[in-house]
Design a protein around this motif. Sequence first.
Motif, mmCIF file in Angstrom:
data_model
loop_
_atom_site.group_PDB
_atom_site.id
_atom_site.type_symbol
_atom_site.label_atom_id
_atom_site.label_comp_id
_atom_site.label_asym_id
_atom_site.label_seq_id
_atom_site.Cartn_x
_atom_site.Cartn_y
_atom_site.Cartn_z
ATOM 1 N N LEU A 99 1.058 -1.187 -0.277
ATOM 2 C CA LEU A 99 0.148 0.070 -0.182
ATOM 3 C C LEU A 99 0.876 1.301 -0.010
ATOM 4 C CD1 LEU A 99 -2.236 -1.025 2.579
ATOM 5 C CD2 LEU A 99 -3.216 -1.031 0.087
ATOM 6 N N ASP A 100 -0.011 2.741 -0.831
ATOM 7 C CA ASP A 100 0.529 3.507 -0.468
ATOM 8 C C ASP A 100 0.563 3.867 1.202
ATOM 9 O OD1 ASP A 100 -1.761 4.976 -0.728
ATOM 10 O OD2 ASP A 100 -1.686 5.873 -2.378
ATOM 11 N N PRO A 101 1.707 4.995 1.840
ATOM 12 C CA PRO A 101 1.391 6.114 2.545
ATOM 13 C C PRO A 101 -0.040 5.665 3.180
ATOM 14 C CG PRO A 101 2.978 6.830 1.649
ATOM 15 C CD PRO A 101 2.878 5.948 0.829
ATOM 16 N N TYR A 102 -1.024 6.303 2.914
ATOM 17 C CA TYR A 102 -2.101 6.526 3.050
ATOM 18 C C TYR A 102 -2.742 5.551 3.124
ATOM 19 C CZ TYR A 102 -6.994 8.498 2.937
ATOM 20 O OH TYR A 102 -7.973 8.282 2.564
ATOM 21 N N GLY A 103 -3.122 4.655 2.451
ATOM 22 C CA GLY A 103 -3.115 2.844 2.124
ATOM 23 C C GLY A 103 -3.023 2.353 4.065
ATOM 24 N N ILE A 104 -1.616 2.959 4.221
ATOM 25 C CA ILE A 104 -0.852 1.886 4.648
ATOM 26 C C ILE A 104 -1.753 2.305 6.591
ATOM 27 C CG2 ILE A 104 1.407 2.066 6.994
ATOM 28 C CD1 ILE A 104 2.391 1.197 4.458
ATOM 29 N N ASN A 105 -1.941 3.401 6.883
ATOM 30 C CA ASN A 105 -2.244 4.545 7.561
ATOM 31 C C ASN A 105 -3.535 4.399 8.207
ATOM 32 O OD1 ASN A 105 -2.408 6.826 9.806
ATOM 33 N ND2 ASN A 105 -3.752 7.527 8.212
ATOM 34 N N ALA A 106 -4.384 4.104 6.681
ATOM 35 C CA ALA A 106 -5.659 4.131 6.864
ATOM 36 C C ALA A 106 -6.373 2.265 7.399
ATOM 37 C CB ALA A 106 -6.712 4.219 5.143
ATOM 38 N N ALA A 107 -5.339 1.416 6.971
ATOM 39 C CA ALA A 107 -5.276 0.114 7.473
ATOM 40 C C ALA A 107 -5.221 -0.286 9.480
ATOM 41 C CB ALA A 107 -4.588 -0.580 6.279
ATOM 42 N N THR A 108 -4.043 1.379 9.111
ATOM 43 C CA THR A 108 -3.569 0.814 10.333
ATOM 44 C C THR A 108 -4.190 1.190 11.424
ATOM 45 O OG1 THR A 108 -1.091 1.034 9.427
ATOM 46 C CG2 THR A 108 -2.061 1.634 11.923
ATOM 47 N N GLN A 109 -5.147 2.663 11.235
ATOM 48 C CA GLN A 109 -6.193 2.769 11.968
ATOM 49 C C GLN A 109 -7.263 2.334 11.780
ATOM 50 O OE1 GLN A 109 -6.124 5.563 13.776
ATOM 51 N NE2 GLN A 109 -3.645 6.288 12.767
ATOM 52 N N VAL A 110 -7.724 0.916 11.091
ATOM 53 C CA VAL A 110 -9.023 0.725 10.785
ATOM 54 C C VAL A 110 -8.459 -0.375 12.044
ATOM 55 C CG1 VAL A 110 -9.866 -1.697 10.101
ATOM 56 C CG2 VAL A 110 -9.824 0.638 8.879
ATOM 57 N N ILE A 111 -7.514 -1.092 11.884
ATOM 58 C CA ILE A 111 -6.869 -2.277 13.064
ATOM 59 C C ILE A 111 -6.796 -2.188 14.533
ATOM 60 C CG2 ILE A 111 -4.590 -3.750 13.483
ATOM 61 C CD1 ILE A 111 -4.641 -3.370 10.974
ATOM 62 N N MET A 112 -6.381 -0.205 14.838
ATOM 63 C CA MET A 112 -5.881 -0.151 16.165
ATOM 64 C C MET A 112 -7.745 -0.277 16.450
ATOM 65 S SD MET A 112 -3.470 -0.360 16.681
ATOM 66 C CE MET A 112 -3.150 0.934 18.309
ATOM 67 N N SER A 113 -8.480 0.659 15.725
ATOM 68 C CA SER A 113 -10.328 0.640 16.039
ATOM 69 C C SER A 113 -10.532 -0.093 16.652
ATOM 70 C CB SER A 113 -10.129 1.723 15.094
ATOM 71 O OG SER A 113 -12.205 1.504 15.517
ATOM 72 N N GLU A 114 -10.686 -1.397 15.427
ATOM 73 C CA GLU A 114 -10.892 -2.679 15.909
ATOM 74 C C GLU A 114 -10.518 -3.478 17.609
ATOM 75 O OE1 GLU A 114 -13.723 -4.697 14.942
ATOM 76 O OE2 GLU A 114 -14.006 -2.136 14.471
ATOM 77 N N TYR A 115 -9.238 -3.367 17.198
ATOM 78 C CA TYR A 115 -8.174 -3.587 18.432
ATOM 79 C C TYR A 115 -8.775 -3.243 19.630
ATOM 80 C CZ TYR A 115 -4.877 -5.231 21.523
ATOM 81 O OH TYR A 115 -3.983 -5.857 22.726
ATOM 82 N N GLN A 116 -8.924 -1.813 19.974
ATOM 83 C CA GLN A 116 -9.295 -1.322 20.779
ATOM 84 C C GLN A 116 -11.010 -1.791 21.387
ATOM 85 O OE1 GLN A 116 -9.286 2.937 19.988
ATOM 86 N NE2 GLN A 116 -6.745 2.742 20.367
ATOM 87 N N ARG A 117 -11.464 -2.111 20.016
ATOM 88 C CA ARG A 117 -12.788 -2.700 20.670
ATOM 89 C C ARG A 117 -12.977 -3.582 21.358
ATOM 90 N NH1 ARG A 117 -16.786 -5.789 18.414
ATOM 91 N NH2 ARG A 117 -14.729 -6.327 17.120
ATOM 92 N N CYS A 118 -12.251 -4.683 20.452
ATOM 93 C CA CYS A 118 -12.579 -6.061 20.940
ATOM 94 C C CYS A 118 -11.761 -6.239 22.648
ATOM 95 C CB CYS A 118 -12.206 -6.578 20.235
ATOM 96 S SG CYS A 118 -12.284 -7.031 18.554
ATOM 97 N N SER A 119 -10.982 -5.181 23.164
ATOM 98 C CA SER A 119 -10.651 -4.935 24.031
ATOM 99 C C SER A 119 -11.310 -4.666 25.006
ATOM 100 C CB SER A 119 -8.871 -4.048 23.873
ATOM 101 O OG SER A 119 -8.740 -4.251 25.391
ATOM 102 N N ALA A 120 -11.607 -3.599 24.613
ATOM 103 C CA ALA A 120 -12.725 -2.966 25.949
ATOM 104 C C ALA A 120 -14.165 -4.144 25.536
ATOM 105 C CB ALA A 120 -13.338 -1.489 25.152
ATOM 106 N N GLN A 121 -14.465 -4.915 24.485
ATOM 107 C CA GLN A 121 -15.128 -5.596 25.092
ATOM 108 C C GLN A 121 -15.186 -7.206 25.456
ATOM 109 O OE1 GLN A 121 -17.299 -5.692 20.938
ATOM 110 N NE2 GLN A 121 -18.956 -4.455 21.032
#
Length: 144
Positions: A99-121
């Motif tokens: 991925l280009d830098p924008y794609g890497i950033n977007a994918a990383t944000q999705v992963i971090m968001s999902e990790y936080q959601r699963c962690s909280a739940q």
Amino acid sequence: MNGERLKKARKACGYTQVSLAKALNVSKGSVAMWETGKRNPEFETLEALLSLLNVSYDYLTGKSKETAHNTLITDEKKMLSAWTVEDELYDTFRKFLALDPYGINAATQVIMSEYQRCSAQKTLVQNSAYTLSIDLNKSTSNAE
């Protein structure tokens, strides 16, 4: 997988590509790809395929001339499952690195968001069966 052996076993059991595909709940194209060696079935599909055709894994992979079906033992199932997961993770990570830098950033944000959601739940999966090893010297020029 040896496509010719698969084709021979399929015909010996009276299946067409279409009827085998229906029995396995896959497309005819999938069966054709297996027989030409362009793809391999998923782990769960492979188990059903071996059972339907009454052949062994070793026969379909060319490791044995014996066609007799033998049920995969637990260790073999674990190994095949691990290989499937490894292939899927490798493919996903290879695509991530392409991925280009924008794609890497977007994918990383999705992963971090999902990790936080699963962690909280408290739904994170603790899977100690897998380890991660990355060789940063390997080329990713073949990325799709």
